[in-house]
Scaffold this motif. Sequence first.
Motif, PDB file in Angstrom:
ATOM      1  N   PHE A   1       0.830  -1.208   0.000  1.00 24.43           N
ATOM      2  CA  PHE A   1       0.000   0.000   0.000  1.00 24.43           C
ATOM      3  C   PHE A   1       0.865   1.259   0.000  1.00 24.43           C
ATOM      4  CE2 PHE A   1      -3.693  -2.462   2.068  1.00 24.43           C
ATOM      5  CZ  PHE A   1      -4.375  -2.555   0.868  1.00 24.43           C
ATOM      6  N   ASP A   2       1.934   1.242   0.788  1.00 29.59           N
ATOM      7  CA  ASP A   2       2.822   2.405   0.833  1.00 29.59           C
ATOM      8  C   ASP A   2       3.492   2.641  -0.518  1.00 29.59           C
ATOM      9  OD1 ASP A   2       2.192   2.852   3.471  1.00 29.59           O
ATOM     10  OD2 ASP A   2       4.073   2.060   4.282  1.00 29.59           O
ATOM     11  N   PHE A   3       3.865   1.546  -1.174  1.00 26.53           N
ATOM     12  CA  PHE A   3       4.488   1.671  -2.499  1.00 26.53           C
ATOM     13  C   PHE A   3       3.514   2.331  -3.472  1.00 26.53           C
ATOM     14  CE2 PHE A   3       4.783  -0.135  -6.801  1.00 26.53           C
ATOM     15  CZ  PHE A   3       6.022   0.370  -7.178  1.00 26.53           C
ATOM     16  N   MET A   4       2.297   1.856  -3.502  1.00 34.09           N
ATOM     17  CA  MET A   4       1.318   2.432  -4.424  1.00 34.09           C
ATOM     18  C   MET A   4       1.038   3.895  -4.085  1.00 34.09           C
ATOM     19  SD  MET A   4      -1.461  -0.563  -5.270  1.00 34.09           S
ATOM     20  CE  MET A   4      -2.132   0.471  -6.573  1.00 34.09           C
ATOM     21  N   SER A   5       0.893   4.191  -2.802  1.00 30.09           N
ATOM     22  CA  SER A   5       0.610   5.574  -2.390  1.00 30.09           C
ATOM     23  C   SER A   5       1.739   6.510  -2.787  1.00 30.09           C
ATOM     24  CB  SER A   5       0.379   5.638  -0.880  1.00 30.09           C
ATOM     25  OG  SER A   5      -0.801   4.953  -0.519  1.00 30.09           O
ATOM     26  N   SER A   6       2.981   6.078  -2.578  1.00 34.06           N
ATOM     27  CA  SER A   6       4.123   6.931  -2.908  1.00 34.06           C
ATOM     28  C   SER A   6       4.232   7.145  -4.412  1.00 34.06           C
ATOM     29  CB  SER A   6       5.421   6.323  -2.368  1.00 34.06           C
ATOM     30  OG  SER A   6       5.716   5.088  -3.007  1.00 34.06           O
ATOM     31  N   GLN A   7       3.946   6.099  -5.190  1.00 33.09           N
ATOM     32  CA  GLN A   7       3.997   6.228  -6.638  1.00 33.09           C
ATOM     33  C   GLN A   7       2.908   7.163  -7.155  1.00 33.09           C
ATOM     34  OE1 GLN A   7       6.295   4.666  -8.961  1.00 33.09           O
ATOM     35  NE2 GLN A   7       7.345   4.648  -6.998  1.00 33.09           N
ATOM     36  N   LEU A   8       1.723   7.062  -6.569  1.00 31.60           N
ATOM     37  CA  LEU A   8       0.630   7.954  -6.965  1.00 31.60           C
ATOM     38  C   LEU A   8       0.946   9.393  -6.582  1.00 31.60           C
ATOM     39  CD1 LEU A   8      -2.405   5.710  -5.960  1.00 31.60           C
ATOM     40  CD2 LEU A   8      -1.814   6.441  -8.285  1.00 31.60           C
TER      41      LEU A   8
END
Length: 273
Positions: A261-268
Motif C-alpha cells: 500500500f505504501d508503495f502504491m501511495s508513494s507512486q501515486l
Amino acid sequence: MQLRTALNHMTVPGMGYAAFLDLASRLGCVGVEVRNDIPGPLFDGAPAIEGGQMARDRGLRLLGLGQVQPFNDWTPDREREVAALIATAREAGAETISLIPRNDGTGTGNGERHANLRIALKAIRPMLDDAGLVALVEPLGFIRSSLRSKQELVETIEALDAADRFRLVHDTFHHTLVGGGALFAEMTGIVHVSGVSDTQVAVTRMEDAHRGLVDAADRLGNVDQVAALIAQGYDGPVSMECFAPEVHALADPEAALRGAFDFMSSQLAERAA
C-alpha cells in the motif's frame, strides 16, 4: 491522489474473520470485502448482523459480500443463490454483492454471451431494487471467460437502464489480460489490485496463482491504472486481492501489505506532484 485502501479476505484466506478485520483496521483500510469461497462459513459462523457490526465497530465499511458464480447462467438455483446472498448482505449491512461470470469456456459465443448477460441482469435488477442494494459485476479477462468486455457490460447495463443497481469491478489483473481498453471510471464500484512479477509467464498464460502483492517489479501497471481511474474521477476504494500461494503463506502479512500500500501511495503521490 489519495488512495482509499481496502482488503479482500482472499488475500489472507487462512485468517479468521475477527483477525482479518483487525488487520484491515491496523492498515488504515476504509473497508473490507468478505467472501463465501474461502474455507469456513461467512463471518466464522456468526450471525450476519453481528458480522457486519464487528466491522463497523472497528471503523470499517463492509464494502462487499461475495459471491455468486456463474451469475450469467440463469437458473432457479442461481436465483435462489442471488436471493440468499442479498438477504445476507442486507442483514450484515453490506454495501454490495458480487457477481462473477461463467469461466469454463462455455457461453462465450457472441449471441449466447450477450443474451445470457442480459437475461441475468434483467432478472437480478428487481431483486436489488427490493433490497436497496448494488451488485458489483466483474468481467474476467481469461480467454475462457463468458464476460471479458467491460464495454459489453456497460452497454447492457445502460440498455436496461440499470446503472443505479449495477457497478463494474475494475480488476487490474483482468484489465491487463483483456488488453486494456476503456476504464469507465464513472461506472466503477470498486478497484481490485494485485501484482504479477513473474517475468517468465506470458500475459495470456497468467492465472490467479500468479497474483501477488504490488511492488516495483509489477507487470500489470497497477499504479498507472489506478492513477488513470482517479484522474477520470474515481474516488472509491482500492482493494488488495491476492491469490498467490506465497502471499497466503506469509508469516507477517501485515508488514507485506503495508509495504504494498505504501508503495502504491508513494507512486501515486509522485505522479500527482
